[in-house]
Design a protein around this motif. Structure first.
Motif, PDB file in Angstrom:
ATOM      1  N   GLN A 141      50.348  34.778  46.012  1.00 28.31           N
ATOM      2  CA  GLN A 141      49.616  34.692  44.745  1.00 28.31           C
ATOM      3  C   GLN A 141      48.657  35.875  44.686  1.00 28.31           C
ATOM      4  N   ILE A 143      45.577  37.436  43.461  1.00 32.48           N
ATOM      5  CA  ILE A 143      44.347  36.946  42.833  1.00 32.48           C
ATOM      6  C   ILE A 143      43.468  38.083  42.323  1.00 32.48           C
ATOM      7  N   LEU A 146      42.379  37.640  38.504  1.00 34.58           N
ATOM      8  CA  LEU A 146      42.249  36.285  37.971  1.00 34.58           C
ATOM      9  C   LEU A 146      40.782  35.932  37.752  1.00 34.58           C
ATOM     10  N   ASP A 147      40.501  35.208  36.664  1.00 34.82           N
ATOM     11  CA  ASP A 147      39.129  34.843  36.311  1.00 34.82           C
ATOM     12  C   ASP A 147      38.397  34.136  37.452  1.00 34.82           C
ATOM     13  N   ASP A 148      39.099  33.222  38.146  1.00 37.47           N
ATOM     14  CA  ASP A 148      38.446  32.409  39.176  1.00 37.47           C
ATOM     15  C   ASP A 148      37.932  33.236  40.346  1.00 37.47           C
ATOM     16  N   TYR A 149      38.482  34.440  40.519  1.00 38.60           N
ATOM     17  CA  TYR A 149      38.103  35.262  41.674  1.00 38.60           C
ATOM     18  C   TYR A 149      37.447  36.572  41.256  1.00 38.60           C
ATOM     19  N   ASP A 151      34.540  37.528  40.590  1.00 36.13           N
ATOM     20  CA  ASP A 151      33.196  37.913  41.049  1.00 36.13           C
ATOM     21  C   ASP A 151      33.016  37.818  42.558  1.00 36.13           C
ATOM     22  N   ILE A 152      34.118  37.835  43.325  1.00 40.53           N
ATOM     23  CA  ILE A 152      33.974  37.682  44.776  1.00 40.53           C
ATOM     24  C   ILE A 152      33.749  39.020  45.481  1.00 40.53           C
ATOM     25  N   THR A 156      26.967  39.958  41.001  1.00 39.79           N
ATOM     26  CA  THR A 156      26.853  39.689  39.572  1.00 39.79           C
ATOM     27  C   THR A 156      25.394  39.867  39.127  1.00 39.79           C
ATOM     28  N   SER A 196      38.829  40.984  35.491  1.00 39.01           N
ATOM     29  CA  SER A 196      39.689  40.196  34.612  1.00 39.01           C
ATOM     30  C   SER A 196      39.131  40.314  33.200  1.00 39.01           C
ATOM     31  N   ASN A 198      37.857  38.118  31.341  1.00 42.28           N
ATOM     32  CA  ASN A 198      36.612  37.371  31.174  1.00 42.28           C
ATOM     33  C   ASN A 198      35.642  37.568  32.345  1.00 42.28           C
ATOM     34  N   SER A 199      35.827  38.636  33.067  1.00 40.55           N
ATOM     35  CA  SER A 199      35.002  38.891  34.253  1.00 40.55           C
ATOM     36  C   SER A 199      33.563  39.184  33.876  1.00 40.55           C
TER      37      SER A 199
END
Length: 228
Positions: A141, A143, A146-149, A151-152, A156, A196, A198-199
């Motif tokens: 996968q 990542i 992807l939105d969920d990741y 900001d890792i 921010t 992303s 929406n990042s």
């Protein structure tokens, strides 16, 4: 003291295989073989070396299986700079193809041994298509975007405000400006990443931390590369 301390309820120590392809000067086929063999020998000293005379992919299979069997826990596999050998040989088509063949078989083990693997993470700076080195590993996968990741891999705006307010204020004093103006300048200089659609805006951590250390704005990340 971090969020994970409260989020994780059951701490178990899984067997971890960590391979870092960064620290090598890739000049010939042996260069890639040697760095892989070095890591295999390290883990064979822990889990057994019965397959040490076999191919690197067979040795990798054995180590994963042995680690799972001996510990009773599935294996975690971390591969840093998975693409470094290919990037280092981008101008050598023959060596590039040799490296692709080696890595394709080596990474293909991750799919073959899926039932022995708890978690695998591969990191790198370039995205290589599944038809090159990952055609045998089609259960990945990606990542990266992807939105969920998103900001890792940076800092921010919220994390900056929550954790670096004192640094912003000190830097503002040194530069004879207000904390609000300094925060705006930091945002203009270092808030440049979006991973992303929406990042949130992501600050470059290397540049930001160097700015706080020097108490002045500068092109710190740019200076680490080759400006020409």
């Amino acid at each position: 003291g971090l969020a994970i301390e409260g989020l994780e309820k059951e701490w178990r120590e899984f067997p971890v295989l960590h391979i870092d392809f960064n620290a090598k000067n890739y000049q010939d086929t042996d260069s890639l073989y040697n760095i892989i063999k070095r890591y295999l020998e390290k883990y064979e000293s822990v889990y057994g070396n019965e397959k040490q005379n076999e191919s690197i992919e067979e040795r990798f299979v054995y180590i994963i299986e042995a680690a799972h069997k001996q510990t009773g826990l599935p294996v975690v596999i971390l591969i840093d700079e998975y693409d470094k050998p290919l990037l280092a040989t981008i101008d050598d088509e023959e060596l590039q193809q040799q490296y692709r063949n080696i890595l394709k078989a080596f990474y293909g083990v991750l799919k073959t041994m899926d039932n022995h693997i708890r978690f695998a993470l591969l990191t790198g700076v370039s995205k290589f298509s599944h038809v090159s080195i990952f055609s045998d590993l089609n259960n990945l996968q990606d990542i990266s975007m992807l939105d969920d990741y998103a900001d890792i891999c940076g800092i921010t705006e919220q994390e900056l405000r929550d954790n670096f307010q004192e640094d912003i204020e000190e830097m503002a004093r040194r530069n004879d400006t207000s904390p609000e103006e300094m925060a705006a300048k930091l945002q203009e200089m270092y808030d440049g990443y979006h991973f992303s659609k929406n990042s949130p805006g992501i600050y470059n951590p290397f540049s930001l931390l160097n700015a706080f250390s020097a108490k002045e704005l500068g092109s710190y990340w740019f200076a680490t590369g080759t400006p020409t």
